[in-house]
Design an enzyme around this catalytic site. Sequence first.
Site, PDB file in Angstrom:
ATOM      1  N   HIS A 108     -59.393 -22.844 -19.073  1.00  0.00           N
ATOM      2  CA  HIS A 108     -59.028 -22.218 -19.970  1.00  0.00           C
ATOM      3  C   HIS A 108     -57.477 -21.716 -19.657  1.00  0.00           C
ATOM      4  CE1 HIS A 108     -60.602 -19.643 -16.201  1.00  0.00           C
ATOM      5  NE2 HIS A 108     -60.047 -18.410 -17.011  1.00  0.00           N
ATOM      6  N   ASP A 110     -55.577 -17.595 -19.649  1.00  0.00           N
ATOM      7  CA  ASP A 110     -56.085 -15.979 -20.566  1.00  0.00           C
ATOM      8  C   ASP A 110     -55.802 -14.969 -21.243  1.00  0.00           C
ATOM      9  OD1 ASP A 110     -57.558 -15.668 -17.572  1.00  0.00           O
ATOM     10  OD2 ASP A 110     -55.740 -15.823 -17.188  1.00  0.00           O
ATOM     11  N   HIS A 258     -56.190 -22.937 -16.277  1.00  0.00           N
ATOM     12  CA  HIS A 258     -56.260 -23.046 -15.134  1.00  0.00           C
ATOM     13  C   HIS A 258     -58.529 -23.142 -14.815  1.00  0.00           C
ATOM     14  CE1 HIS A 258     -56.136 -18.621 -16.313  1.00  0.00           C
ATOM     15  NE2 HIS A 258     -57.594 -18.263 -15.538  1.00  0.00           N
ATOM     16  N   ARG A 274     -56.979  -8.831  -9.852  1.00  0.00           N
ATOM     17  CA  ARG A 274     -56.342  -9.493 -10.878  1.00  0.00           C
ATOM     18  C   ARG A 274     -55.629  -8.940 -11.623  1.00  0.00           C
ATOM     19  NH1 ARG A 274     -59.905 -13.317 -15.144  1.00  0.00           N
ATOM     20  NH2 ARG A 274     -59.807 -10.747 -15.858  1.00  0.00           N
TER      21      ARG A 274
HETATM   22  C1  SIN Z   1     -60.194 -16.860 -13.532  1.00  0.00           C
HETATM   23  O1  SIN Z   1     -60.363 -17.673 -14.445  1.00  0.00           O
HETATM   24  O2  SIN Z   1     -59.287 -15.852 -13.856  1.00  0.00           O
HETATM   25  C2  SIN Z   1     -60.347 -16.934 -11.946  1.00  0.00           C
HETATM   26  C3  SIN Z   1     -60.005 -17.604 -10.749  1.00  0.00           C
HETATM   27  C4  SIN Z   1     -60.371 -17.291 -10.018  1.00  0.00           C
HETATM   28  O3  SIN Z   1     -60.643 -16.675  -9.591  1.00  0.00           O
HETATM   29  O4  SIN Z   1     -60.201 -18.440  -8.840  1.00  0.00           O
END
Ligand code: SIN
Length: 278
Positions: A108, A110, A258, A274
């Site tokens: 995906h 973000d 990612h 994050r």
């Molecule tokens: C995410 O997809 O925002 C999380 C990625 C992760 O936890 O490595």
Amino acid sequence: MSFEIRPLPGVIGAEVLGFDIGRDGADEAARLRLREAWTDRVVLVFREMATDEAGFMRLAGLFGENVPQPVQRPEYRVEGFPLIRLLSNRHRDTLGDNKPLNVGGTWHTDHSHLPDPPRGTVLRAIRLPEAGGDTSFTNQRAAYEALDEAVRREVDPLVGHHVYNSRYAPRRMATMTPDEEREAPSARHPLVRPHPASGRKALYFNPIRIERFDGMDAAASQALMDRLVAHCEQDRFVYRHRWRPGDVLIWDNAQALHMVRHDYDPAQERIMHRTLVG
Ligand code: SIN
């Protein structure tokens, strides 16, 4: 300048070694160098960052304006830092079956349901499992540039319709209540977009958020997305990050997909901070 930017092998990723936010954070030349490397290499890996939440936010701010998390429940908050979201494998989903939330386990980008999605996501390792839990990234610019002429002609004019939670998402996403979801914005984005910093074209699609492409039905849209995912996830476009304590990563949502692997021992904690930049 006393830090080093070292490209990783292949078309994606660079390590930043010896960066000190206290010493280098106010240096405009350093900021420009980092931003250029980010645009070029898509993912930057800051190693051995001895930083706290304030330093993490400052580092993120070098790459753009800090922006809010679209869904920020009380259990995701980090006290004193409203723009940080806690990602923890101890969080449970909202469907009442007490399963781990397991954010991010399929490809995906973000928040593409927003009209102006955050360009950057910044992730800081807080607690890591002993093995597994890697995060992989694709270079969507290199993937676009490698398409043959006929496929480029097919994808160039397409526009994707992005919603918060596509009914075709390859994984269950339960991070919004039905009421929150009804109020969530949706957006239309071209499938092939010039990058805001470089002008170079990249594929921009999101298997968890696209309902369909304009002028195509859902089945044809999903079939196209499957073809594109198979193309983009080839090893030659992918960087797989094995986390080490002290790592901070920033990736460029405008030119990356990612995915994290939830392949580690669930008895062990995996906790990240994050934040997002516009
Ligand atoms: C995410 O997809 O925002 C999380 C990625 C992760 O936890 O490595």
